[in-house]
Write a protein that holds these residues in place. Structure first.
Motif, short mmCIF file in Angstrom:
data_model
loop_
_atom_site.label_atom_id
_atom_site.label_comp_id
_atom_site.label_asym_id
_atom_site.label_seq_id
_atom_site.Cartn_x
_atom_site.Cartn_y
_atom_site.Cartn_z
N LYS A 194 0.84 -1.19 0.00
CA LYS A 194 0.00 0.00 0.00
C LYS A 194 0.88 1.24 0.00
O LYS A 194 2.08 1.17 0.21
CB LYS A 194 -0.91 0.01 1.22
N SER A 195 0.25 2.38 -0.24
CA SER A 195 0.96 3.65 -0.15
C SER A 195 0.45 4.39 1.07
O SER A 195 -0.53 3.99 1.69
CB SER A 195 0.75 4.49 -1.40
N LYS A 196 1.08 5.45 1.40
CA LYS A 196 0.63 6.38 2.44
C LYS A 196 0.60 7.78 1.83
O LYS A 196 1.04 8.74 2.45
CB LYS A 196 1.55 6.32 3.66
N GLY A 197 0.13 7.85 0.58
CA GLY A 197 0.07 9.12 -0.12
C GLY A 197 -0.57 10.19 0.76
O GLY A 197 -1.58 9.94 1.41
N SER A 198 0.05 11.37 0.78
CA SER A 198 -0.37 12.42 1.69
C SER A 198 -0.53 13.75 0.96
O SER A 198 0.43 14.25 0.36
CB SER A 198 0.66 12.57 2.82
N HIS A 199 -1.71 14.31 1.03
CA HIS A 199 -1.97 15.63 0.42
C HIS A 199 -1.08 16.68 1.07
O HIS A 199 -0.54 17.56 0.38
CB HIS A 199 -3.45 15.98 0.56
N LYS A 200 -0.90 16.60 2.40
CA LYS A 200 -0.03 17.56 3.10
C LYS A 200 1.40 17.49 2.59
O LYS A 200 2.06 18.51 2.43
CB LYS A 200 -0.04 17.30 4.61
N VAL A 201 1.88 16.28 2.34
CA VAL A 201 3.24 16.11 1.82
C VAL A 201 3.34 16.71 0.42
O VAL A 201 4.28 17.46 0.13
CB VAL A 201 3.65 14.62 1.82
N ILE A 202 2.39 16.39 -0.44
CA ILE A 202 2.40 16.92 -1.80
C ILE A 202 2.40 18.45 -1.77
O ILE A 202 3.17 19.10 -2.50
CB ILE A 202 1.21 16.37 -2.63
N GLN A 203 1.58 19.03 -0.93
CA GLN A 203 1.52 20.50 -0.80
C GLN A 203 2.86 21.05 -0.33
O GLN A 203 3.34 22.06 -0.85
CB GLN A 203 0.45 20.91 0.20
N ALA A 204 3.48 20.40 0.66
CA ALA A 204 4.75 20.87 1.22
C ALA A 204 5.87 20.81 0.20
O ALA A 204 6.86 21.55 0.30
CB ALA A 204 5.12 20.06 2.46
N LEU A 205 5.73 19.94 -0.80
CA LEU A 205 6.78 19.75 -1.80
C LEU A 205 6.57 20.57 -3.07
O LEU A 205 7.41 20.53 -3.96
CB LEU A 205 6.90 18.26 -2.16
N GLU A 206 5.49 21.32 -3.12
CA GLU A 206 5.18 22.10 -4.32
C GLU A 206 6.34 23.04 -4.66
O GLU A 206 6.85 23.76 -3.81
CB GLU A 206 3.91 22.91 -4.09
#
Length: 162
Positions: free
Chosen positions: A35-47
């Motif tokens: 499985k993944s632990k895809g995170s919207h917060k992580v994606i936002q922080a990496l923008e």
């Protein structure tokens, strides 16, 4: 572990132009349970940042899915010092060499791409930054990769710091 506060770690992440990131946080299905632990917060922080995705365990050749692993006798720093180990929960099979190799590969990627900050998955026996699985429970301490990166001078940020 780093003496930096949560705010200082998050500020370092904000300022970083290149970040090493646990691949599962980016949506890669590379965890032990496939499985993944895809995170919207992580994606936002990496923008706007360059991202170097890593999964130390798959990088070391452990499959997907794979048996769950926990640390035995101590956290990541103790594994690095040869005082503890990494073993499969069910079978007890030693996976210390694979965890050490995965940590070294992650560090090599960080060096190659000039990374100073790593954003890692909390509680992983590889990537946990504040807590990790040791002897059947989650304890304060870092996983093997997080410990090596921190010992090598990288600022290690947990996905839960966001």
């Amino acid at each position: 572990m780093s003496g930096l506060t949560r705010e200082e770690r998050v500020a370092a992440l904000r300022e970083a132009s290149v970040v090493l990131v646990s691949a599962c946080l980016l949506g890669e299905a590379c965890r032990y349970d496939a499985k993944s632990k895809g995170s919207h917060k992580v994606i936002q922080a990496l923008e706007g940042k360059e991202v170097v995705p890593v999964c130390p365990e798959t990088g070391a050749g452990l499959g997907i899915p794979r048996p769950a692993v926990e640390l035995k006798g101590g956290a990541g720093a103790e594994v690095l010092a040869g005082l503890a180990s990494a073993a499969e929960v069910e079978s007890g099979k030693d996976q210390t060499k694979a965890f050490l190799l995965g940590a070294e590969l992650a560090l090599a990627a960080a060096k190659r791409f000039g990374v100073r900050v790593a954003l890692l998955k909390e509680r992983s026996p590889s990537c946990g930054t504040h807590g990790t699985h040791v002897d059947g429970r989650v304890v304060r301490g870092q996983g093997v990769t997080a410990a090596l990166l921190a010992q090598s001078g990288l600022i290690v940020v947990s996905d839960e710091d966001l």
